[in-house]
Design an enzyme around this catalytic site. Structure first.
Site, PDB file in Angstrom:
ATOM      1  N   SER A   6       0.831  -1.200   0.000  1.00 32.43           N
ATOM      2  CA  SER A   6       0.000   0.000   0.000  1.00 32.43           C
ATOM      3  C   SER A   6       0.865   1.250   0.000  1.00 32.43           C
ATOM      4  O   SER A   6       0.387   2.329  -0.317  1.00 32.43           O
ATOM      5  CB  SER A   6      -0.855   0.047   1.264  1.00 32.43           C
ATOM      6  OG  SER A   6      -1.629  -1.104   1.369  1.00 32.43           O
TER       7      SER A   6
ATOM      8  N   HIS B  89      -1.054  -2.727  -7.270  1.00 35.19           N
ATOM      9  CA  HIS B  89      -1.810  -2.411  -6.054  1.00 35.19           C
ATOM     10  C   HIS B  89      -3.305  -2.619  -6.306  1.00 35.19           C
ATOM     11  O   HIS B  89      -3.970  -1.766  -6.895  1.00 35.19           O
ATOM     12  CB  HIS B  89      -1.491  -0.960  -5.658  1.00 35.19           C
ATOM     13  CG  HIS B  89      -2.090  -0.520  -4.367  1.00 35.19           C
ATOM     14  ND1 HIS B  89      -2.309   0.798  -4.059  1.00 35.19           N
ATOM     15  CD2 HIS B  89      -2.518  -1.221  -3.290  1.00 35.19           C
ATOM     16  CE1 HIS B  89      -2.844   0.882  -2.862  1.00 35.19           C
ATOM     17  NE2 HIS B  89      -2.982  -0.330  -2.374  1.00 35.19           N
TER      18      HIS B  89
ATOM     19  N   GLU C 169      -3.825  -0.019  -9.231  1.00 32.17           N
ATOM     20  CA  GLU C 169      -2.858   1.077  -9.313  1.00 32.17           C
ATOM     21  C   GLU C 169      -1.506   0.429  -9.615  1.00 32.17           C
ATOM     22  O   GLU C 169      -0.995  -0.345  -8.803  1.00 32.17           O
ATOM     23  CB  GLU C 169      -2.843   1.829  -7.969  1.00 32.17           C
ATOM     24  CG  GLU C 169      -2.053   3.116  -7.985  1.00 32.17           C
ATOM     25  CD  GLU C 169      -2.052   3.820  -6.611  1.00 32.17           C
ATOM     26  OE1 GLU C 169      -2.118   3.158  -5.563  1.00 32.17           O
ATOM     27  OE2 GLU C 169      -1.963   5.064  -6.606  1.00 32.17           O
TER      28      GLU C 169
ATOM     29  N   ASN D   8      -3.346   6.064  -1.627  1.00 33.70           N
ATOM     30  CA  ASN D   8      -3.220   6.265  -0.183  1.00 33.70           C
ATOM     31  C   ASN D   8      -2.725   7.645   0.204  1.00 33.70           C
ATOM     32  O   ASN D   8      -2.956   8.098   1.317  1.00 33.70           O
ATOM     33  CB  ASN D   8      -2.340   5.176   0.417  1.00 33.70           C
ATOM     34  CG  ASN D   8      -3.129   3.895   0.520  1.00 33.70           C
ATOM     35  OD1 ASN D   8      -4.247   3.909   1.035  1.00 33.70           O
ATOM     36  ND2 ASN D   8      -2.598   2.806  -0.002  1.00 33.70           N
TER      37      ASN D   8
END
Ligand code: NAD
Length: 296
Positions: free
Chosen positions: A118, A139, A151, A189
């Site tokens: 992450s 991701h 991602e 994130n």
């Protein structure tokens, strides 16, 4: 590409194994814990059953997906024939560096090494391997069988043809790939975690209660889930470690994790996976109840 190895059979690893297997890939699923592997197969079976009952897939697809997965507790054996390894083990830098050294030693020279991290730097992970140009971030979002986005994160040395291979592969899984560069938190994130942290700060400072904070964001911003419920779902330990990466990576105090979040992780109130976070999650209950600690 046919043979995929997924490392880590937790929340994300079982979802990643599920989507590859459902799309006809042979999957070797690895975990240090046999118990976790058994749980992962049970979760995948339940999720496939739900897809069958909704008419999204046939029972033949379900059976062939389950037949496409083999489990291992030995990483060396599992990566041997892999053309792609997707690492989804616990979010811990030293653990991941160690895993990537082992993968690099045991996988074929042509194998692409992807991580579902992450927040940990892809460039840093790549630096412990002999093939940094073949290391990339892949991701997936939680829950993997449902969420469309992948991602894709280019490390400093990632080669263009490796990125293109992962873009095509993501499309084969029915996902929408989005390519970004390797800076702390990437895009997902970097934007999501400060919002969650701000929600925890609002609770910590007594601006509003758990339900009010989540309701404002659900109804006011059309988010399907409030930020505190989402934090419980992601895991408060995962949220904290991502905020620490953002804080250290940018050296900017705006990313400092809220002391309440730190306390909750220390007290092992990690959200859904431990049965309590901002809400409580009783087995078998579908009702969302604010945790006793935050009741007014
Ligand atoms: P999790 O705690 O549910 O599962 C991690 C698994 O890794 C566990 O089953 C553990 O036994 C296993 N593991 C630990 N050390 C290992 C080793 N040496 N070899 C093999 N397996 C090992 O964690 P998760 O939520 O599935 O997260 C996994 C990764 O995915 C992390 O990098 C996390 O940041 C990332 N991620 C999580 C989410 C989320 O919503 N939870 C979303 C996107 C990405």
């Amino acid at each position: 590409m046919k043979n995929i190895c997924v490392i880590g059979a937790g929340t994300m690893g079982n979802g990643i194994a599920h989507v590859f297997a459902q799309n006809g890939f042979s999957v070797s699923l690895v975990d240090v814990s046999q118990d976790q592997l058994n749980k992962a197969i049970a979760t995948i079976t339940n999720n496939l059953d739900r897809q069958v009952s909704k008419g999204a897939i046939t029972s033949e697809v379900k059976e062939s997906a389950l037949n496409n997965i083999v489990t291992h507790t030995s990483l060396a054996a599992a990566v041997k024939n892999a053309e792609l390894v997707v690492e989804a083990a616990t979010e811990n830098v030293d653990l991941k560096l160690n895993i990537f050294k082992q993968i690099d030693e045991n996988a074929a020279a042509s194998c692409i090494l992807a991580t579902n991290t992450s927040s940990i730097s892809i460039t840093k992970i790549a630096s412990v391997t002999s093939r940094p140009e073949q290391v990339i971030g892949m991701h997936f979002m939680n829950p993997v069988p449902v969420m469309k986005l992948v991602e894709i994160i280019n490390g400093y040395a990632t080669k263009k043809d490796v990125t293109n291979t992962i873009i095509e592969l993501s499309k084969q899984l029915g996902k929408v790939p989005c390519v970004v560069n390797d800076y702390p938190g990437f895009i997902a994130n970097r934007i999501l975690m400060p919002m969650i942290n701000e929600a925890v700060y609002s609770l910590y400072e007594g601006v509003a209660g758990v339900e009010e904070i989540d309701t404002v964001m659900k109804l006011g911003m059309a988010h399907p889930m409030g930020p505190l419920q989402l934090a419980d779902f992601i895991g408060l330990d995962v949220c904290l470690s991502i905020l620490n990466v953002l804080h250290e990576g940018f050296g900017n105090p705006k990313y400092a994790p809220c002391p309440l979040l730190v306390n909750m992780v220390t007290a092992k109130k990690l959200g859904v996976k431990t049965g309590e976070g901002f809400y409580t999650y009783a087995k078998g209950s579908k009702e969302l109840m604010v945790s006793e600690r935050f009741k007014k």
